[in-house]
Design a protein around this motif. Sequence first.
Motif, mmCIF file in Angstrom:
data_model
loop_
_atom_site.group_PDB
_atom_site.id
_atom_site.type_symbol
_atom_site.label_atom_id
_atom_site.label_comp_id
_atom_site.label_asym_id
_atom_site.label_seq_id
_atom_site.Cartn_x
_atom_site.Cartn_y
_atom_site.Cartn_z
ATOM 1 N N GLY A 3 0.803 -1.221 0.000
ATOM 2 C CA GLY A 3 0.000 0.000 0.000
ATOM 3 C C GLY A 3 0.833 1.267 0.000
ATOM 4 O O GLY A 3 0.296 2.369 0.135
ATOM 5 N N LEU A 4 2.174 1.139 -0.150
ATOM 6 C CA LEU A 4 3.062 2.301 -0.136
ATOM 7 C C LEU A 4 3.369 2.746 -1.564
ATOM 8 O O LEU A 4 3.411 1.922 -2.488
ATOM 9 C CB LEU A 4 4.371 1.948 0.576
ATOM 10 C CG LEU A 4 4.264 1.581 2.059
ATOM 11 C CD1 LEU A 4 5.605 1.062 2.570
ATOM 12 C CD2 LEU A 4 3.794 2.763 2.891
ATOM 13 N N PRO A 5 3.622 4.045 -1.783
ATOM 14 C CA PRO A 5 4.002 4.514 -3.123
ATOM 15 C C PRO A 5 5.411 4.040 -3.479
ATOM 16 O O PRO A 5 6.270 3.914 -2.603
ATOM 17 C CB PRO A 5 3.932 6.038 -2.999
ATOM 18 C CG PRO A 5 4.112 6.309 -1.550
ATOM 19 C CD PRO A 5 3.532 5.155 -0.810
ATOM 20 N N HIS A 6 5.644 3.793 -4.773
ATOM 21 C CA HIS A 6 6.919 3.264 -5.245
ATOM 22 C C HIS A 6 7.506 4.137 -6.356
ATOM 23 O O HIS A 6 6.770 4.649 -7.192
ATOM 24 C CB HIS A 6 6.739 1.847 -5.811
ATOM 25 C CG HIS A 6 6.577 0.776 -4.776
ATOM 26 N ND1 HIS A 6 5.495 0.707 -3.921
ATOM 27 C CD2 HIS A 6 7.356 -0.291 -4.464
ATOM 28 C CE1 HIS A 6 5.627 -0.346 -3.132
ATOM 29 N NE2 HIS A 6 6.758 -0.966 -3.449
ATOM 30 N N VAL A 7 8.823 4.259 -6.350
ATOM 31 C CA VAL A 7 9.578 4.824 -7.470
ATOM 32 C C VAL A 7 10.554 3.738 -7.903
ATOM 33 O O VAL A 7 11.346 3.260 -7.086
ATOM 34 C CB VAL A 7 10.347 6.098 -7.062
ATOM 35 C CG1 VAL A 7 11.174 6.618 -8.230
ATOM 36 C CG2 VAL A 7 9.384 7.167 -6.564
ATOM 37 N N GLN A 8 10.501 3.338 -9.161
ATOM 38 C CA GLN A 8 11.291 2.188 -9.569
ATOM 39 C C GLN A 8 11.651 2.267 -11.052
ATOM 40 O O GLN A 8 11.295 3.224 -11.741
ATOM 41 C CB GLN A 8 10.510 0.897 -9.296
ATOM 42 C CG GLN A 8 9.182 0.808 -10.038
ATOM 43 C CD GLN A 8 8.279 -0.290 -9.495
ATOM 44 O OE1 GLN A 8 7.958 -0.336 -8.313
ATOM 45 N NE2 GLN A 8 7.880 -1.190 -10.377
ATOM 46 N N VAL A 9 12.372 1.252 -11.512
ATOM 47 C CA VAL A 9 12.631 1.067 -12.939
ATOM 48 C C VAL A 9 11.980 -0.253 -13.334
ATOM 49 O O VAL A 9 11.591 -1.045 -12.483
ATOM 50 C CB VAL A 9 14.139 1.042 -13.247
ATOM 51 C CG1 VAL A 9 14.793 2.352 -12.842
ATOM 52 C CG2 VAL A 9 14.833 -0.148 -12.590
ATOM 53 N N ASP A 10 11.866 -0.475 -14.647
ATOM 54 C CA ASP A 10 11.315 -1.743 -15.140
ATOM 55 C C ASP A 10 12.463 -2.746 -15.196
ATOM 56 O O ASP A 10 13.178 -2.851 -16.189
ATOM 57 C CB ASP A 10 10.685 -1.541 -16.518
ATOM 58 C CG ASP A 10 9.939 -2.780 -17.006
ATOM 59 O OD1 ASP A 10 10.250 -3.891 -16.526
ATOM 60 O OD2 ASP A 10 9.050 -2.640 -17.876
#
Length: 340
Positions: free
Chosen positions: A157-164
């Motif tokens: 339920g937390l926001p994520h910043v990521q790459v593919d």
Amino acid sequence: MSDHRPKIKDIAERAGVSVATVSRALSDSGLVTAETSQRIHALARELNYRPNVSARNLRTRKSMSVLLVVRDVGNPFYLDILKGVEATAREAGYSVLMGNTENDPDRETEYFNMLRDGHADGMVLMTGKLPPAGHDAGVDISRLPVVVALEMIESSGLPHVQVDNVAAAKAAVEHLISLGHRKIAHIAGPLPEVMAVHRREGYRAAMQDAGLAIPQGYEVRGDYLLETGQLCCGQLFALAEPPTALFAANDEMAYGAIHELRRLGRDVPGDVSVVGFDDLYLSKAFYPPLTTVNQPRADIGRTAMSLLLRMLSGEEVGLSPPIVLPTALSIRASTASPRQ
């Protein structure tokens, strides 16, 4: 010893206004005329006035600091991310504290307790882990101001910043295939963690799309450390039919693999091509310079901190789709066509 540190009342006396007016002017509340505000700010600079952060924190119940929590503070991978987080935090008046867990569940819990107890206002989490079951004292972590960066914590339920990671790993292996390699092995990260699983999925997808089999023993499990790159490479080259190319789930393990290949008398890339993932600043200077997946680390830090600031302002961002930033393959001298 007397405290000669200038106080708000000193500025008020010099400016000929009330303490309340000085306080409003220094907090840029908009309730003071521009002329008075400019005069008060000029006097504050002249007197070298610095606000009492502890007193302000008692009034606002804010620490004006955030935590950046990582697995290993000694890993150079995190430096550019820290720079991005800190630049964005400073613009908003926040300082950044760095937490080092070393995969210790008790330390992971301590940093969440610092957040719950108000010693920090928010957290950028890069360990891919929440406190173990039984450590969370019944607190709904999804309601805490936490942004997960790069790693993935599914169903949190937390926001994520990521790459593919799947697509990036697939592109790295496709590069090896395009050079003519058919016997390609993978040194994975610490499975079953999500990021390691996704990079392995990319490896498998590239092999499958090219119609290439993955022989028994061609997938080995590491933990992102240089030493395991050496050990895993040793396992691969003890096989009856060793690979002609390696895709390591991060640069450190790729360095370890190249070190082991040299020890075994194998030339890189003459005998074996090696690809990493991360594009650490050392990868350009490594010999041979490492072909690797470049992650926009400073952008990841800036984006994660911007997202955290939105949470701290009361915005609901937890259920938003992950923010996915682009990667690129940096092709260097550690990869070449296999010898005939």
